[in-house]
Scaffold this active site. Structure first.
Site, PDB file in Angstrom:
ATOM      1  N   GLU A 187      -6.323   1.965  -6.990  1.00 18.51           N
ATOM      2  CA  GLU A 187      -6.636   3.324  -6.543  1.00 18.51           C
ATOM      3  C   GLU A 187      -7.064   4.259  -7.665  1.00 18.51           C
ATOM      4  O   GLU A 187      -7.901   5.129  -7.465  1.00 18.51           O
ATOM      5  CB  GLU A 187      -5.434   3.921  -5.802  1.00 18.51           C
TER       6      GLU A 187
ATOM      7  N   ASP B 149      -2.012   0.744  -3.092  1.00 16.51           N
ATOM      8  CA  ASP B 149      -0.567   0.861  -2.883  1.00 16.51           C
ATOM      9  C   ASP B 149      -0.144   0.223  -1.570  1.00 16.51           C
ATOM     10  O   ASP B 149      -0.889   0.223  -0.582  1.00 16.51           O
ATOM     11  CB  ASP B 149      -0.148   2.336  -2.884  1.00 16.51           C
TER      12      ASP B 149
ATOM     13  N   ASP C  16       1.568   0.992   1.085  1.00 12.14           N
ATOM     14  CA  ASP C  16       2.075   1.905   2.103  1.00 12.14           C
ATOM     15  C   ASP C  16       0.941   2.161   3.083  1.00 12.14           C
ATOM     16  O   ASP C  16      -0.129   1.566   2.970  1.00 12.14           O
ATOM     17  CB  ASP C  16       2.611   3.207   1.489  1.00 12.14           C
TER      18      ASP C  16
ATOM     19  N   GLU D  46      -1.129   4.680   3.567  1.00 15.83           N
ATOM     20  CA  GLU D  46      -2.369   5.194   2.991  1.00 15.83           C
ATOM     21  C   GLU D  46      -3.058   4.142   2.145  1.00 15.83           C
ATOM     22  O   GLU D  46      -4.287   4.000   2.179  1.00 15.83           O
ATOM     23  CB  GLU D  46      -2.075   6.453   2.164  1.00 15.83           C
TER      24      GLU D  46
ATOM     25  N   TYR E 225       7.121   2.088  -8.121  1.00 19.23           N
ATOM     26  CA  TYR E 225       6.370   2.938  -7.201  1.00 19.23           C
ATOM     27  C   TYR E 225       7.194   4.158  -6.785  1.00 19.23           C
ATOM     28  O   TYR E 225       8.374   4.031  -6.422  1.00 19.23           O
ATOM     29  CB  TYR E 225       5.959   2.136  -5.972  1.00 19.23           C
TER      30      TYR E 225
ATOM     31  N   ARG F 206       6.768   6.434  -4.300  1.00 20.24           N
ATOM     32  CA  ARG F 206       6.862   6.873  -2.899  1.00 20.24           C
ATOM     33  C   ARG F 206       7.696   5.854  -2.129  1.00 20.24           C
ATOM     34  O   ARG F 206       7.196   4.805  -1.723  1.00 20.24           O
ATOM     35  CB  ARG F 206       5.474   7.021  -2.281  1.00 20.24           C
TER      36      ARG F 206
ATOM     37  N   HIS G 104       9.778  -0.617  -0.224  1.00 18.55           N
ATOM     38  CA  HIS G 104       9.889  -0.589  -1.676  1.00 18.55           C
ATOM     39  C   HIS G 104      11.340  -0.433  -2.089  1.00 18.55           C
ATOM     40  O   HIS G 104      12.174   0.040  -1.323  1.00 18.55           O
ATOM     41  CB  HIS G 104       9.086   0.579  -2.252  1.00 18.55           C
TER      42      HIS G 104
END
Length: 894
Positions: free
Chosen positions: A9, A82, A84, A86, A303, A305, A350
């Site tokens: 990203e 990532d 997740d 998004e 990570y 989040r 996570h």
């Protein structure tokens, strides 16, 4: 030779991963999302399965072009965004737009280390379309919400406003707290503090009179009413009791010892990291996340989040080994501590936020991180190690002292102290001298846990008393939310996700719903109007349980338990009953966004929504406050007056409103000077007088002349003579006989002064500006230059104010007067004071926040975000603006 293409990203992450993968891989960055819904229009076909129409972003168009070129020489494509919702959506958008002809693999990792990257390359998976569906549902949901509800706010409150699925309930929480403060009735109560002359000395507080407990703040309700079974002392009663006890003999009535034990908190997850970053480092939620993002992308932490606070087996082993090595095996728990997440709708994808393995202490990475990064890394390191350390233990001693006053009243006092016999997990904080800022922070020592010593006492002992001081108190309204406490409340209610909280809090500030007073979030009157409208006509949309249920439904979509288009249909059109036609009425039914808007729009009374009563004046006329296009104002009949922009809603009482209405109106001149009108006005920076108008300025001026009122003047009593005197400033007193330079007297931002060229000297009071003579001014200018602030003279290069130690840089923070005005500095970073800030009233927390914001601005512009600034890559020029629309092909469900 063809080699795998890896797409992550961010450029920072790409650079870090390249070090581990080496030259056999081509690592590139998508720089976030490459495609999104267009900025204008609905772009969602609500009649055909809620199919969205995406377009490449301006940046995404160039990214896709570059990646397509790289794919021509690639052997396979690794999508390494990532793990997740998004991140999964970004990978899907890349797949849809790149249309690769080589094998595609989804590569995921939770930390950027050699071992983690190697494992991710060797254990790829496919695109998780459940996560993609959940991300797409959330994006469409937010578009539908804003597209339907925001226009209602434009028509009934003000243009430019917006509504949001998480944003609106967040604003509602802040407004509800302000309503509680407005309705709060303060109550006064007194107690007595006794100080002993023992060794060591200690303090005890009056807790009972004649056997009845003495009231404290918690015994009063929000209306100022006292609970039963307690006695509230007034000032006279407290003082007379203290006097009556002065000659009394105090004896120990009871001594109670209890074992003390305190356990560490779990490792950080997103919400607790944001809370502690705010409490300890005075960073906003968005600042915490930006710094954490950088630490993650550069391989320092896992990570950032996550709503999970567990550690992997590998991390657990490394952490326990580090504790044993640093502090000894006796500081470890016998068995590993395992923490269960208590977050509503937690996603366990996570592990907790922790330093990457192999573990590196803050001392080991000090030279690699800037002060802000190092401070946050230290918090994460301490929290992680502490989570596997032994409990802190000790003994808490509680003592009751008593005596009988000369008037026969019996007074009983209480004191307690804790002696820590084994520090346990606290050792990791003590070793690094972490400031204990918050009494309610996850790792901070609470008020009941502070280590304190009491002398050895036994029942019946006589205790010598040094002083008895009556103390008055007032109950306080509930505290406003800070960013940290708002995040905590959103987490408790299950509203939003860790990845959204920081951006939501920033959005409500950017939209003008909330402003910050120190660390507190204060709602505007516009926020009151918006929340009132939503509560009255769209209650489901700001209902906390409904909003939390939406998160649960999105999780169900991610898990494949619900279908995206069916759920969106229920949200938008409403849940239907068994007949498929009439609306359902069960508890879990959705009312339908479209139906809510259509049924309510014509019934919204804009005048009522934007009017908030403050009370009635002595003649029975109603006084109200209303949000306006140019700011809030108070109104009584046709009489109006603006409300200062830095006045919080709970400060706008009826008395304050009447004073604002009584002040001279800015559109009515108080007289004329040389044929031009003179006005008395109240502005952003206080009251002032104005001579002339923009269309008719005074002779020799391009615009009206203005002059601030002296501190001793009142706007409602200003006369034309006063105004003329003020407008005479700056006064030319004459010329210096030595060189002929003019000498001026004027009023400035920081007080009155005399001036010769670029040489200034302060004057002791404003009134003297109108009477000071040339000789007096020359005498002042002949003296050494000093600043006068708060009644103290300070050397010209000395600080205007001292704020204490910055929690991030650990440097002393002061305010100074510079070439471009006053600024705060820690000797490393300089930050100009913000809009509406006053150096005299600024809190240390606000000074630290300004420095934190400035550090971010410097880093964002390519400044020295790291100490090894010379090694940072140069900032690339932005790509040329372009737009390319593209309808997304529906992904295969096979």
């Amino acid at each position: 030779m063809a080699k795998p293409l890896v797409v992550v990203e961010s450029p920072a992450k790409a650079k870090t991963i390249s070090k581990f993968l080496g030259s056999t891989f081509d690592v590139r960055a998508s720089v976030g999302h490459v495609a999104d819904l267009p900025s204008k229009g609905l772009a969602v076909d609500v009649e055909n399965g809620f199919k969205p129409t995406y377009e490449l972003t301006e940046r995404g168009r160039q990214v896709v072009k570059d990646l397509k070129a790289a794919l021509k020489d690639a052997s396979e494509l690794f999508l390494a965004t990532d793990e997740d919702r998004e991140g999964e959506a970004i990978s899907w958008h890349l797949l849809e737009n790149l249309k690769p002809k080589v094998p595609v693999k989804r590569m995921v990792f939770h930390e950027i280390t050699a071992a983690a990257i190697d494992h991710a390359v060797n254990n790829p998976r496919g695109i998780d379309y459940g996560l993609v569906d959940a991300a797409e549902t959330r994006r469409i949901l937010d578009r539908l919400y804003g597209y339907e509800v925001s226009p209602v706010l434009w028509r009934r409150v003000n243009r430019g406003l917006s509504a949001g699925r998480v944003q609106s309930p967040s604003v509602r929480l802040i407004v509800q707290r302000e309503r509680e403060r407005i309705a709060f009735v303060s109550a006064d109560y007194w107690d007595i503090e006794l100080t002993t002359s023992t060794s060591p000395s200690f303090a005890a507080t009056l807790v009972a009179v004649d056997g009845t407990r003495v009231a404290t703040g918690r015994d009063f309700d929000a209306n100022g009413r006292l609970a039963g079974g307690v006695v509230a002392l007034d000032e006279a009663s407290a003082r007379s009791l203290a006097t009556g006890l002065e000659q009394a003999e105090f004896t120990v009535r009871s001594v109670e010892e209890k074992p003390y034990r305190s356990s560490p908190r779990p490792p950080f997850m997103t919400s607790t990291l944001q809370q502690e970053g705010g409490r300890r480092l005075r960073l906003s939620s968005s600042q915490v996340m930006r710094v954490a993002q950088g630490l993650y992308e550069n391989g320092y932490i896992t990570y950032m989040r996550t709503d999970n606070n567990s550690l992997s087996e590998e991390a657990m082993t490394a952490v326990r080994a580090a504790v044993a090595s640093e502090y000894g095996a006796n500081f470890l728990t016998p068995q590993p501590r395992v923490y269960a997440s208590k977050v509503k709708n937690a996603q366990e994808a996570h592990e907790a936020i922790r330093p990457t393995t192999p573990l590196r202490s803050p001392q080991q990475v000090r030279g690699e991180l800037n002060s802000q990064e190092l401070a946050l890394y230290r918090l994460i390191w301490q929290r992680t190690l502490a989570s596997q350390m032994a409990d802190a233990t000790g003994v808490t001693v509680s003592v009751r002292l008593g005596a009988v006053a000369t008037d026969g009243r019996d007074g009983e006092f209480a004191a307690s102290g804790t002696t820590i016999t084994f520090p346990g997990y606290r050792q990791v904080y003590a070793a690094m001298a972490t400031p204990q800022i918050s009494d309610e922070g996850d790792d901070a020592t609470s008020a009941t846990e502070r280590e304190a010593l009491l002398p050895a006492l036994a029942t019946g002992d006589v205790v010598p008393v040094d002083s008895l001081e009556p103390e008055g108190h007032s109950t306080s309204p509930p505290a406003r939310y800070t960013e940290a406490s708002l995040v905590k409340r959103l987490e408790e209610l299950g509203i939003g996700r860790p990845s959204t909280w920081a951006s939501i809090i920033q959005t409500v500030q950017d939209r003008g719903y909330v402003w910050k007073k120190g660390q507190a979030l204060v709602p505007t009157w516009t926020a009151f109007a918006v929340v009132g409208l939503l509560e009255q006509h769209f209650d489901d949309l700001v209902d906390y349980e409904f909003t939390a249920r939406v998160e649960t439904d999105l999780d169900a979509i991610a898990a494949g338990q619900r279908k995206k288009d069916e759920w969106l249909g229920e949200f938008y059109f409403g849940t239907r009953g068994p007949d498929g036609l009439t609306p359902a009425v069960d508890d879990g039914a959705m009312p339908g966004l479209k139906r809510l808007v259509e049924e309510n729009l014509d019934h919204i009374d804009a005048a009522a929504i934007n009017t908030f009563p403050l009370g009635q004046d002595s003649d029975g006329n109603e006084v109200v406050v209303k949000p306006g296009k140019f700011g809030p104002y108070v109104k009584r009949g046709e009489d109006t007056a603006g409300v200062p922009e830095d006045m919080a809603p709970d400060e706008l009482t009826l008395d304050v409103a009447l004073k604002l209405l009584a002040a001279p109106k800015s559109d009515e001149p108080i007289g004329e000077l040389d044929g031009l009108p003179v006005f008395a006005k109240n502005g952003r920076f206080g009251p002032y007088v104005q001579w002339g108008t923009p269309d008719a300025p005074p002779p020799g001026f391009d615009k009206p002349k203005m002059s601030s009122l002296f501190a001793t003047m009142s706007l409602d009593r200003i006369t034309l003579a006063d105004a003329e005197a003020l407008l005479s400033l700056p006064r030319t007193l004459g010329h210096d006989p030595a060189d002929g330079e003019p000498i001026l007297a004027n009023n400035g931002r920081y007080g009155p002064y005399v001036q010769k060229g670029k040489d200034y000297r302060s004057i002791d009071n404003e009134e003297r500006l109108l009477t000071i003579t040339l000789d007096e001014a020359l005498a002042l200018l002949a003296q050494p230059k000093v600043f006068r602030r708060g009644g103290q003279n300070m050397a010209a290069k000395g600080p205007l104010r001292e704020f204490g130690t910055d929690p991030v840089s650990q440097r002393d923070v002061v305010a100074k007067d510079g070439r471009f005005g006053v600024y705060v500095t820690d000797g490393e970073t300089n930050a100009s004071i913000g809009r509406g800030d006053r150096i005299e009233a600024m809190t240390p927390e606000r000074a630290y926040e300004l420095l934190a914001i400035r550090r971010e601005q410097v880093a964002a512009k390519g400044g020295p975000a790291k100490k090894s600034a010379a090694k940072r890559p140069t900032k690339k020029a932005p790509a040329k603006k372009a737009a390319a629309k593209k309808s997304a092909a529906k992904k295969s469900t096979s």
